[in-house]
Each structure stands twice: as C-alpha cells, then as structure tokens.
Write an enzyme that holds these catalytic residues in place. Structure first.
Site, mmCIF file in Angstrom:
data_model
loop_
_atom_site.group_PDB
_atom_site.id
_atom_site.type_symbol
_atom_site.label_atom_id
_atom_site.label_comp_id
_atom_site.label_asym_id
_atom_site.label_seq_id
_atom_site.Cartn_x
_atom_site.Cartn_y
_atom_site.Cartn_z
ATOM 1 C CG ASN A 180 6.135 -0.316 0.964
ATOM 2 O OD1 ASN A 180 5.881 0.826 1.346
ATOM 3 N ND2 ASN A 180 7.338 -0.854 1.065
ATOM 4 C CG PHE A 181 5.146 1.931 -2.605
ATOM 5 C CD1 PHE A 181 6.091 2.923 -2.465
ATOM 6 C CD2 PHE A 181 5.564 0.642 -2.896
ATOM 7 C CE1 PHE A 181 7.446 2.646 -2.605
ATOM 8 C CE2 PHE A 181 6.917 0.354 -3.046
ATOM 9 C CZ PHE A 181 7.862 1.361 -2.901
ATOM 10 C CG LEU A 182 -2.012 3.607 2.219
ATOM 11 C CD1 LEU A 182 -3.147 3.362 1.243
ATOM 12 C CD2 LEU A 182 -2.420 3.121 3.614
ATOM 13 C CB CYS A 183 0.436 7.203 -1.782
ATOM 14 S SG CYS A 183 0.657 8.960 -2.046
ATOM 15 C CG ASN A 190 -7.845 13.931 7.251
ATOM 16 O OD1 ASN A 190 -7.279 12.992 7.818
ATOM 17 N ND2 ASN A 190 -7.279 15.104 7.077
ATOM 18 C CE LYS A 191 -12.176 14.843 0.470
ATOM 19 N NZ LYS A 191 -12.557 15.821 1.492
ATOM 20 C CG LEU A 193 -9.573 6.522 -0.752
ATOM 21 C CD1 LEU A 193 -10.730 5.702 -1.343
ATOM 22 C CD2 LEU A 193 -9.114 7.552 -1.804
ATOM 23 C CG LEU A 456 11.754 -2.319 -0.506
ATOM 24 C CD1 LEU A 456 11.464 -2.286 -1.999
ATOM 25 C CD2 LEU A 456 13.253 -2.447 -0.271
HETATM 26 S S1 MYA Z 1 3.090 3.060 5.188
HETATM 27 C C1 MYA Z 1 3.103 4.551 4.246
HETATM 28 C C2 MYA Z 1 1.831 5.308 4.400
HETATM 29 N N1 MYA Z 1 1.789 6.427 3.487
HETATM 30 C C3 MYA Z 1 2.067 7.688 3.820
HETATM 31 O O1 MYA Z 1 2.375 8.015 4.944
HETATM 32 C C4 MYA Z 1 2.013 8.689 2.678
HETATM 33 C C5 MYA Z 1 1.334 9.995 3.043
HETATM 34 N N2 MYA Z 1 0.004 9.772 3.659
HETATM 35 C C6 MYA Z 1 -1.099 9.390 2.975
HETATM 36 O O2 MYA Z 1 -1.111 9.181 1.779
HETATM 37 C C7 MYA Z 1 -2.375 9.239 3.812
HETATM 38 O O3 MYA Z 1 -2.266 10.008 4.983
HETATM 39 C C8 MYA Z 1 -2.682 7.762 4.197
HETATM 40 C C9 MYA Z 1 -3.919 7.720 5.106
HETATM 41 C C10 MYA Z 1 -2.975 6.962 2.928
HETATM 42 C C11 MYA Z 1 -1.537 7.112 4.955
HETATM 43 N N3 MYA Z 1 -1.429 2.455 7.593
HETATM 44 O O4 MYA Z 1 -8.429 7.745 4.526
HETATM 45 P P1 MYA Z 1 -8.276 8.180 5.925
HETATM 46 C C12 MYA Z 1 -5.724 4.745 9.209
HETATM 47 C C13 MYA Z 1 -2.608 1.921 7.954
HETATM 48 O O5 MYA Z 1 -9.288 9.183 6.390
HETATM 49 P P2 MYA Z 1 -5.824 9.514 5.244
HETATM 50 C C14 MYA Z 1 2.482 1.881 4.068
HETATM 51 O O6 MYA Z 1 2.413 2.065 2.896
HETATM 52 C C15 MYA Z 1 -6.086 5.648 10.366
HETATM 53 O O7 MYA Z 1 -5.594 5.130 11.588
HETATM 54 N N4 MYA Z 1 -3.657 2.645 8.357
HETATM 55 O O8 MYA Z 1 -6.789 8.699 6.236
HETATM 56 C C16 MYA Z 1 1.972 0.581 4.690
HETATM 57 C C17 MYA Z 1 -7.585 5.638 10.280
HETATM 58 O O9 MYA Z 1 -8.090 4.414 10.773
HETATM 59 P P3 MYA Z 1 -8.733 4.380 12.283
HETATM 60 C C18 MYA Z 1 -3.510 3.986 8.382
HETATM 61 O O10 MYA Z 1 -4.879 10.272 6.086
HETATM 62 C C19 MYA Z 1 0.488 0.586 4.668
HETATM 63 C C20 MYA Z 1 -7.842 5.596 8.766
HETATM 64 O O11 MYA Z 1 -6.616 5.100 8.169
HETATM 65 C C21 MYA Z 1 -2.319 4.607 8.025
HETATM 66 O O12 MYA Z 1 -6.607 10.264 4.239
HETATM 67 C C22 MYA Z 1 -0.117 -0.565 5.406
HETATM 68 C C23 MYA Z 1 -8.117 6.996 8.250
HETATM 69 O O13 MYA Z 1 -8.356 6.891 6.870
HETATM 70 C C24 MYA Z 1 -1.245 3.782 7.630
HETATM 71 N N5 MYA Z 1 -0.053 4.279 7.279
HETATM 72 O O14 MYA Z 1 -4.982 8.364 4.495
HETATM 73 C C25 MYA Z 1 -1.617 -0.568 5.332
HETATM 74 N N6 MYA Z 1 -2.475 5.938 8.146
HETATM 75 O O15 MYA Z 1 -10.032 5.118 12.231
HETATM 76 C C26 MYA Z 1 -2.256 -1.691 6.147
HETATM 77 C C27 MYA Z 1 -3.714 6.139 8.591
HETATM 78 O O16 MYA Z 1 -8.887 2.925 12.632
HETATM 79 C C28 MYA Z 1 -2.170 -2.998 5.426
HETATM 80 N N7 MYA Z 1 -4.350 4.974 8.747
HETATM 81 O O17 MYA Z 1 -7.727 5.058 13.178
HETATM 82 C C29 MYA Z 1 -2.911 -4.079 6.158
HETATM 83 C C30 MYA Z 1 -2.808 -5.433 5.459
HETATM 84 C C31 MYA Z 1 -3.699 -5.502 4.225
HETATM 85 C C32 MYA Z 1 -3.496 -6.778 3.407
HETATM 86 C C33 MYA Z 1 -3.935 -8.017 4.131
HETATM 87 C C34 MYA Z 1 -3.764 -9.268 3.252
HETATM 88 C C35 MYA Z 1 -4.018 -10.506 4.001
#
Ligand code: MYA
Length: 456
Positions: A180-183, A190-191, A193, A456
């Site tokens: 959760n709370f990925l931010c 879009n880099k 990260l 949550l």
């Molecule tokens: S959900 C809440 C997510 N947070 C927000 O919406 C807050 C506002 N947004 C941001 O901070 C950014 O836009 C985020 C993306 C950080 C979301 N889950 O770095 P990029 C993929 C998974 O250039 P940015 C929560 O917290 C996207 O399809 N992947 O993108 C649950 C693309 O991949 P691909 C996501 O916009 C999180 C890549 O990222 C999400 O700068 C669960 C682009 O990267 C998303 N919500 O940053 C995470 N959004 O090329 C997964 C975009 O394939 C956990 N992307 O399309 C998995 C399990 C890990 C643990 C495993 C343990 C065994």
C-alpha cells in the site's frame, strides 16, 4: 441491436445508476483511478514491467489455483538493495519517529491523490499511520522510501504489512503481505521508478520467505482477480453540498435532499455497543464463520484482530471504530467496524474538514437464514451510519465487496465512478465476483461478492 445502440443502452443504464457528478469526483479521488475506455486499455505486451512479473496474463484462463513461481528460496535473493538512479538513495521510514511520520504525511499530502482543483487532501494523522503500518509482525524495512541524496528530501514511498490470506474454494492459506501507499513525487513521475520500488519491496519481502502479496488499485494491471465499484452514502448532505461535493438535482429542494438522507439519532438494534477487549475472541469466531461465504478472506491471529478492530487501545482509537451486538444471553451476534480518514478542505470559508468513514469488517450470525439475513444486514448498516454521525462523518463509503450489495439500495448508497481492482502477486486464482456486472458495471443486487478482504 447494433453495437452503437448497445453501447448507448449501457451508458444510460450506468447513468441511471450513478450519483451526481461532483460526488463522482470525490469517488475518483478515493479510487485513485478511473475505468479506462476500451481504446485506452493496454495489452499484455504493452506492460513493459508487469509482463516480466509473476502475475497472470490478461487473457489467461485459470484452470487451477496456485503460486506462479515457487522455485526460489530467501538465499537466492540478493542481500543488497537494487541500484537507484544517480542522486537518489534508499531509506527506511521509522514510523516511531514523529519527524519521519511528518515527512511521510507531507509526501502523501502533496502527491498521493491527484486533485486538479487542489481542493481536497487526505488528512492523515500519526495515529492513522501507526494503525495502518504497524500491525503485529510489522517490519521496519518494509516502510521503504527514496530520498534525494544531497538534500535528504523524501520523494517516494511504498509499504508492506504482513497478512494471511485464505482462499476458501481451494482451502489454501497463504502467508502474504499487503502492499500500500506506493507514492512518487510528481516531478519524478513517468521515469520508471515505480517498477524499481516494487522490485525492491519484493526483495525485502522475499528475504523473509514470503512470496505472495495482496494489493489494490484504480489502475488496470495484469490481472485483477476482481473489480469492485465505489459506493457512498451522504450523511451530512448539506455540508457535502456546501463544499461542492453534492449538487442539487433538478426537481429537488435542499430540504428534500436533507430529509431524504436524514437518519435517526439512536441506533435501532438492542444490545449494540462499542467493541471492547473482551470481545476480540468471540467477534473473531463470528467473523470466521461468516467469512466462509467469500472466495478470498483474511485470517487474523487474536493479536492482529485486536489491532485492526481496536487500534491497540480499548476502543478509544480516533481511527478505527468497532461495535458489537450482545444479546440478552451475553452472546455476540453481530459486529461492524469502519475507519475514519477525513479530507482537508482548502479554500472554503465555512468548512475546513470533511469527515469520511470507510466500511471495514462486519459479520452477523443470521447469514444461514436468507429471509432474516438481508433485513438484519440492512439494520446493522443503518446502525453503522447512525453511529458514524457521532464522529462527524459527512459521507460513508464502501465498495461492492463483501455482502455490501445486499444493503446498498435500502441504505441509500449511490454508485460512484471509481473502481478498485484486487490483485494477488505470484498467485493464480479463479476470477471472483466484484459485486458488479462485469460488462455494465451496475451493482449486482442480491448476489454475494467473492471478496471478503478489506484493504485500506
Ligand atoms: S495503489 C496506490 C498507487 N498510488 C497512487 O496512485 C498515488 C499517485 N501516483 C503515483 O504516485 C505514481 O503515479 C505511481 C506510479 C507510483 C502510482 N501499481 O514509475 P513509472 C506501473 C502497480 O514510470 P509513475 C498502491 O499503493 C505502470 O503500469 N503498478 O510510473 C498499491 C508501469 O508499468 P508497465 C503501477 O506514474 C501498489 C510502471 O508502473 C501502478 O511515475 C501495488 C510505470 O512506472 C500501480 N498503482 O508511478 C504495487 N501505477 O510498463 C504492486 C503504475 O508494466 C505491488 N504502475 O505498464 C506488487 C507486489 C510487490 C510485493 C511482492 C512480495 C511477494
């Protein structure tokens, strides 16, 4: 019927089911995402990161449930964090430290929710973070941040918390985490990260011999196990109207809207009272019996359940509110809980905060008699709404998960525009029902959803 007519009918149906636009905007904020039109939807090959991860493919027909990759052991996992782009470094947020909690608050306040008007922000509190991020078994290194090397500024965050998932159809119990709370700071978007953050939290979790994760999001990724729709119930309609969330429908008066959403002052169910420490065991037993009806549920130890229901206090938490119904023989027959996460309202002369409640776990012992079950659930939820007034809740939210579809209509919830997708990492499951028609997105009344977990 032609394709066009079909599409038009669906739009009409969706509109008839939806609530006013401004409320929809609220729900989009809450959902952190909006349903994509077919032309916006990506194919598997376009998911450059996700196509490399152990998740089901978008077009996959699941024939048996189970892990996707079960070959690794913690020894196979690197001890060192993944390299980060120059000028940035990994950090661990110590949530016992108020200064670091403030940094996390600021990052999420400015960057977690996209609000183009900059009118509303989540009002996280230290207490909320401690409840959300510190359940029993929490680990410091699972509160992972990225800082600018030179200034120390926190620019990204992701969290994992321990949880145990049970899949009822295959009777599998999975040691897991919730993510959760990925931010990421808006200037670093879009880099690519996010994939690095996800791989790093995966490494840190794998090191503890945990290989599965549960997460949700508004964004469609490969591959949701279910999709639910946001629902909301105005409690203080006139305040929602004042801050611009609810507009007055044509042919309605303000007084009429207020009367429509008015609730009694006192709960209806005899024996309803706040949950106490002594209730933890019987309530957990009740929940376990009740949850057998869903496909995916969370299992709790008593210690975990105490944390999630009472917030490590004897129900004096300002974040989580839990109530039980005790019958005349001292048995617990029902319970419900909801958590509070208000919005800060900016630029409004009359209001600076909006009270928001989110339905959490609930159960009743009347589920095996269908004729009693739906009315009981409805009364229970009416009482949840009534109790929420005491905590200045202006709008009460839930999803079409659990058995919520059974009480949404009678309790005057309205469908929002926001959707929440549920995902499991490194695990295939059969698709589950999200409480809505997958095509029209209309609430499936009188059908249980498969989703018994609440994130949550
Ligand atoms: S959900 C809440 C997510 N947070 C927000 O919406 C807050 C506002 N947004 C941001 O901070 C950014 O836009 C985020 C993306 C950080 C979301 N889950 O770095 P990029 C993929 C998974 O250039 P940015 C929560 O917290 C996207 O399809 N992947 O993108 C649950 C693309 O991949 P691909 C996501 O916009 C999180 C890549 O990222 C999400 O700068 C669960 C682009 O990267 C998303 N919500 O940053 C995470 N959004 O090329 C997964 C975009 O394939 C956990 N992307 O399309 C998995 C399990 C890990 C643990 C495993 C343990 C065994």
């Amino acid at each position: 019927m032609s394709g066009k007519e079909d599409e038009k009918k669906q739009v009409e149906k969706k509109d008839a089911d939806a609530t006013p636009n401004s409320i929809e905007q609220l729900l989009q904020l809450l959902a952190l995402g909006k349903e994509l039109t077919p032309s916006q939807q990506k194919e598997m090959k376009d998911y450059k990161f996700w196509k490399t991860q152990p998740v089901p493919r978008l077009d996959e027909q699941v024939v048996s449930e189970g892990p996707i990759d079960s070959t690794k052991t913690p020894e196979d996992i690197p001890d060192k964090p993944l390299p980060l782009i120059k000028d940035f470094e990994w950090c661990t947020i110590d949530i016992e430290d108020d200064g670091q909690l403030d940094e996390l608050y600021k990052l999420l306040y400015d960057h977690y929710v996209e609000d183009s008007d900059a009118t509303f922000r989540f009002k996280y509190s230290h207490e909320f973070f401690k409840w959300a991020l510190k359940p029993p078994g929490w680990r410091k290194e699972w509160h992972t941040g990225v800082r600018v090397k030179e200034t120390g500024k926190l620019v990204a965050f992701i969290a994992a918390t321990p949880c145990t998932i049970k899949l009822n159809k295959s009777n599998k119990v999975i040691d897991s985490v919730e993510i959760n709370f990925l931010c990421i700071h808006k200037k670093l978007r879009n880099k690519r990260l996010a994939p690095v953050m996800i791989k790093e939290i995966t490494r840190r979790v794998n090191k503890q011999n945990i290989w599965q994760a549960l997460y949700t999001g508004g964004t469609v990724l490969p591959t949701p196990l279910a999709q639910c729709r946001y629902q909301h119930r105005p409690i203080n309609w006139s305040k929602l109207h004042d801050v611009g969330f609810s507009h007055l429908p044509t042919n309605q008066t303000k007084a009429g809207m207020i009367a429509h959403y008015a609730l009694p002052n006192q709960p209806k169910i005899t024996g309803l009272r706040p949950m106490e420490l002594k209730d933890v065991k019987p309530v957990l037993e009740l929940l376990y019996k009740y949850q057998a009806r869903f496909d995916i549920v969370q299992q709790f130890t008593e210690e975990e359940f105490k944390h999630w229901m009472l917030g490590d206090t004897d129900n004096t938490s300002n974040v989580i509110k839990s109530y039980v119904v005790e019958d005349s023989n001292g048995n617990i027959t029902d319970f419900f809980s909801y958590y509070l996460l208000p919005f800060t309202v900016l630029d409004n002369t009359h209001h600076d905060e909006l009270g928001i409640a989110y339905l959490f776990y609930y159960a009743t012992d009347s589920f095996d008699t269908p004729e009693k079950y739906k009315p009981r659930l409805n009364t229970l939820m009416t009482d949840a709404l009534i109790t929420a007034k005491e905590f200045n809740v202006d709008v009460f939210n839930c999803l079409t998960a659990q058995d919520n579809t059974y009480f949404l209509k009678d309790n005057k919830f309205g469908s929002g525009d926001g959707y929440l997708n549920y995902y499991l990492f490194n695990y295939r499951t059969f698709p589950m029902h999200g409480g809505i028609d997958p095509e029209t997105k209309v609430v499936s009344e009188d059908q249980t959803s498969g989703i018994g977990v609440v994130l949550l």
